[in-house]
Motif scaffolding. Sequence first.
Motif, PDB file in Angstrom:
ATOM      1  N   ALA A   6       0.807  -1.220   0.000  1.00 55.53           N
ATOM      2  CA  ALA A   6       0.000   0.000   0.000  1.00 55.53           C
ATOM      3  C   ALA A   6       0.838   1.266   0.000  1.00 55.53           C
ATOM      4  O   ALA A   6       0.286   2.362  -0.087  1.00 55.53           O
ATOM      5  CB  ALA A   6      -0.927   0.007   1.209  1.00 55.53           C
ATOM      6  N   GLY A   7       2.138   1.141   0.085  1.00 57.58           N
ATOM      7  CA  GLY A   7       2.983   2.320   0.077  1.00 57.58           C
ATOM      8  C   GLY A   7       4.427   1.964   0.377  1.00 57.58           C
ATOM      9  O   GLY A   7       4.757   0.830   0.736  1.00 57.58           O
ATOM     10  N   LYS A   8       5.282   2.944   0.222  1.00 53.55           N
ATOM     11  CA  LYS A   8       6.699   2.744   0.497  1.00 53.55           C
ATOM     12  C   LYS A   8       6.929   2.627   1.999  1.00 53.55           C
ATOM     13  O   LYS A   8       6.276   3.298   2.793  1.00 53.55           O
ATOM     14  CB  LYS A   8       7.513   3.908  -0.074  1.00 53.55           C
ATOM     15  CG  LYS A   8       7.445   4.023  -1.593  1.00 53.55           C
ATOM     16  CD  LYS A   8       8.265   5.192  -2.099  1.00 53.55           C
ATOM     17  CE  LYS A   8       8.201   5.284  -3.631  1.00 53.55           C
ATOM     18  NZ  LYS A   8       9.012   6.417  -4.141  1.00 53.55           N
ATOM     19  N   GLY A   9       7.863   1.772   2.373  1.00 53.99           N
ATOM     20  CA  GLY A   9       8.216   1.641   3.780  1.00 53.99           C
ATOM     21  C   GLY A   9       7.197   0.906   4.610  1.00 53.99           C
ATOM     22  O   GLY A   9       7.191   1.017   5.837  1.00 53.99           O
TER      23      GLY A   9
ATOM     24  N   THR B 157      -7.925  -4.902  -2.605  1.00 55.76           N
ATOM     25  CA  THR B 157      -8.986  -4.585  -3.556  1.00 55.76           C
ATOM     26  C   THR B 157     -10.123  -3.814  -2.905  1.00 55.76           C
ATOM     27  O   THR B 157     -11.033  -3.343  -3.594  1.00 55.76           O
ATOM     28  CB  THR B 157      -9.549  -5.873  -4.190  1.00 55.76           C
ATOM     29  OG1 THR B 157     -10.046  -6.724  -3.153  1.00 55.76           O
ATOM     30  CG2 THR B 157      -8.470  -6.609  -4.977  1.00 55.76           C
ATOM     31  N   GLY B 158     -10.080  -3.645  -1.588  1.00 57.64           N
ATOM     32  CA  GLY B 158     -11.123  -2.891  -0.894  1.00 57.64           C
ATOM     33  C   GLY B 158     -10.769  -1.443  -0.637  1.00 57.64           C
ATOM     34  O   GLY B 158     -11.557  -0.713  -0.016  1.00 57.64           O
ATOM     35  N   PHE B 159      -9.612  -0.988  -1.121  1.00 60.74           N
ATOM     36  CA  PHE B 159      -9.174   0.387  -0.858  1.00 60.74           C
ATOM     37  C   PHE B 159     -10.029   1.414  -1.591  1.00 60.74           C
ATOM     38  O   PHE B 159     -10.523   1.174  -2.701  1.00 60.74           O
ATOM     39  CB  PHE B 159      -7.734   0.579  -1.303  1.00 60.74           C
ATOM     40  CG  PHE B 159      -6.695   0.054  -0.351  1.00 60.74           C
ATOM     41  CD1 PHE B 159      -7.023  -0.336   0.934  1.00 60.74           C
ATOM     42  CD2 PHE B 159      -5.366  -0.049  -0.756  1.00 60.74           C
ATOM     43  CE1 PHE B 159      -6.057  -0.804   1.811  1.00 60.74           C
ATOM     44  CE2 PHE B 159      -4.393  -0.514   0.110  1.00 60.74           C
ATOM     45  CZ  PHE B 159      -4.741  -0.897   1.395  1.00 60.74           C
ATOM     46  N   ASN B 160     -10.173   2.595  -0.973  1.00 57.49           N
ATOM     47  CA  ASN B 160     -10.619   3.784  -1.685  1.00 57.49           C
ATOM     48  C   ASN B 160      -9.465   4.253  -2.561  1.00 57.49           C
ATOM     49  O   ASN B 160      -8.305   4.199  -2.144  1.00 57.49           O
ATOM     50  CB  ASN B 160     -10.981   4.901  -0.705  1.00 57.49           C
ATOM     51  CG  ASN B 160     -12.161   4.544   0.167  1.00 57.49           C
ATOM     52  OD1 ASN B 160     -13.239   4.259  -0.326  1.00 57.49           O
ATOM     53  ND2 ASN B 160     -11.963   4.556   1.487  1.00 57.49           N
ATOM     54  N   MET B 161      -9.785   4.727  -3.773  1.00 65.03           N
ATOM     55  CA  MET B 161      -8.741   5.199  -4.689  1.00 65.03           C
ATOM     56  C   MET B 161      -9.226   6.454  -5.414  1.00 65.03           C
ATOM     57  O   MET B 161     -10.415   6.597  -5.708  1.00 65.03           O
ATOM     58  CB  MET B 161      -8.384   4.118  -5.709  1.00 65.03           C
ATOM     59  CG  MET B 161      -7.792   2.853  -5.112  1.00 65.03           C
ATOM     60  SD  MET B 161      -6.120   3.059  -4.420  1.00 65.03           S
ATOM     61  CE  MET B 161      -5.138   2.935  -5.928  1.00 65.03           C
TER      62      MET B 161
ATOM     63  N   ALA C  25      -4.447   3.425  -0.472  1.00 63.78           N
ATOM     64  CA  ALA C  25      -3.018   3.295  -0.720  1.00 63.78           C
ATOM     65  C   ALA C  25      -2.393   4.682  -0.775  1.00 63.78           C
ATOM     66  O   ALA C  25      -3.053   5.663  -1.112  1.00 63.78           O
ATOM     67  CB  ALA C  25      -2.783   2.564  -2.038  1.00 63.78           C
ATOM     68  N   ARG C  26      -1.116   4.771  -0.439  1.00 61.92           N
ATOM     69  CA  ARG C  26      -0.358   5.992  -0.672  1.00 61.92           C
ATOM     70  C   ARG C  26      -0.143   6.134  -2.173  1.00 61.92           C
ATOM     71  O   ARG C  26      -0.017   5.138  -2.892  1.00 61.92           O
ATOM     72  CB  ARG C  26       1.004   5.954   0.030  1.00 61.92           C
ATOM     73  CG  ARG C  26       0.976   5.577   1.486  1.00 61.92           C
ATOM     74  CD  ARG C  26       0.213   6.545   2.359  1.00 61.92           C
ATOM     75  NE  ARG C  26       0.752   7.895   2.329  1.00 61.92           N
ATOM     76  CZ  ARG C  26       0.283   8.905   3.080  1.00 61.92           C
ATOM     77  NH1 ARG C  26      -0.748   8.688   3.895  1.00 61.92           N
ATOM     78  NH2 ARG C  26       0.813  10.108   3.006  1.00 61.92           N
TER      79      ARG C  26
ATOM     80  N   THR D  92      -0.420  11.705  -1.868  1.00 65.56           N
ATOM     81  CA  THR D  92      -1.672  11.128  -1.380  1.00 65.56           C
ATOM     82  C   THR D  92      -2.709  12.179  -1.033  1.00 65.56           C
ATOM     83  O   THR D  92      -3.892  12.044  -1.366  1.00 65.56           O
ATOM     84  CB  THR D  92      -1.408  10.246  -0.154  1.00 65.56           C
ATOM     85  OG1 THR D  92      -0.427   9.261  -0.490  1.00 65.56           O
ATOM     86  CG2 THR D  92      -2.677   9.559   0.325  1.00 65.56           C
ATOM     87  N   HIS D  93      -2.283  13.250  -0.373  1.00 63.83           N
ATOM     88  CA  HIS D  93      -3.248  14.230   0.128  1.00 63.83           C
ATOM     89  C   HIS D  93      -3.146  15.582  -0.581  1.00 63.83           C
ATOM     90  O   HIS D  93      -3.558  16.601  -0.030  1.00 63.83           O
ATOM     91  CB  HIS D  93      -3.069  14.400   1.638  1.00 63.83           C
ATOM     92  CG  HIS D  93      -3.467  13.180   2.415  1.00 63.83           C
ATOM     93  ND1 HIS D  93      -4.776  12.758   2.502  1.00 63.83           N
ATOM     94  CD2 HIS D  93      -2.729  12.285   3.110  1.00 63.83           C
ATOM     95  CE1 HIS D  93      -4.828  11.652   3.240  1.00 63.83           C
ATOM     96  NE2 HIS D  93      -3.607  11.346   3.610  1.00 63.83           N
TER      97      HIS D  93
END
Length: 411
Positions: free
Chosen positions: A105-108, A115-119, A268-269, A284-285
């Motif tokens: 989901a991201g670095k580090g 598959t359930g993430f908001n994108m 995810a980031r 991301t933001h």
Amino acid sequence: MLNSSWTADHGRQKARRRVAGAVGLAIAAGAVLAACPVAHAADSGSAQPVKSAAAAAPTVRELTPAVQARLDRAIKHELRRSKATGVMVGLWKPGRDYVRAFGTAGKGTRAPMSTGFNMRVGSVTKTFTITALLQLVDQKKVRLDDPIAKYVRGVPQGHRITLRQLAEMRSGLLNYMADEEYQKVVTADPNHHFTRDELLAYSFKHGLQSEPGTKFHYSNTNTLLIGKVVEKVSGESIDRFVKRHVIRPAHLRHTFSPKRNEFPAPHARGYTNQTPDQSIVDATHWDPSSNNEAGDMISTMSDLRRWAPMVVRGDLLKPATQKERMRTVPVGIPGLGYGLGVMDNHGWIGHNGGLPGYTTVMVHLPSADATLVVHANSDVYTKGKQTATWVAKAVTDIVSPRNVYDLPAAS
């Protein structure tokens, strides 16, 4: 030949190379939340409908264990050579589905992609905005051949540009993201909050780039103007109208336009190189207001799985209006056409989307009743294409070799 930057994941790389001096690669931030690209106008010939590649009686392979294993290998290969840390893929067809996530989901972090993430879905937003307009057509409150000047003042040659031309990207208006002043503002502060009128002003000062109705020229300016029409005619904000008349009737539980940089967990980031020095950063933001109704929406794989075939079937529209939406015009690239807020990519119909940190493909192959959704948490190019495009091509190379989703590489 049409510049390959017309689609949602191509324009920024082309455009950023046109920016020189201290601004450097500012179009990266100039597309900083870009729902879609800064595209070049290209003569697309006649505006008559073109036959979809879907008419070629596609072959869609059964998703046997052996085919699924091939898909796993192909997707992992594309993820390894990309700048994304994770990707999710959903392919639904009669008989068996393939729904999987790869990477993290991201670095580090060791947290897996899900598959359930908001994108963030970028220009997939356009399918919702144009549906809203077409619902007003059904209600006889607007006509597709009305001039935009009937509803919005100050549009260059607005008495000659129709709502239809806006929706099919043939208005001749410049994409505001190509404006140097816009690029400077968004490069200096990727969290700058833009108003719609502020964005439109960047475009309007350039006048028309081509005669209305003569050339395909992908431009977010068009969709923002359609948003203004929906608001004026309905008396509601575009976000509220879409929520009440499109999202809720479609029973989409996790699709919405965020306020400022709102981004509910889990997600995810997202990573981008839309920075002055092309360094890859976490976006991301970043504030998505430079897209507004052209590309600011958040959704999920399950919602887009439901929405893609609804768009192609016209579930929320009258048949005659849906027929108008699906009349695609050529864009100058074999196998690709554009209708009213929908793209036909070698028979796969829907839209793609890209903005800093995220890319999406959402398409449906009607002749096989198959739906494909791809999300990646990067908009960085690898050999001229973004991760979601490479993955969609790899998947369709295997499962629908007569209908391969693809876009020309940016150069």
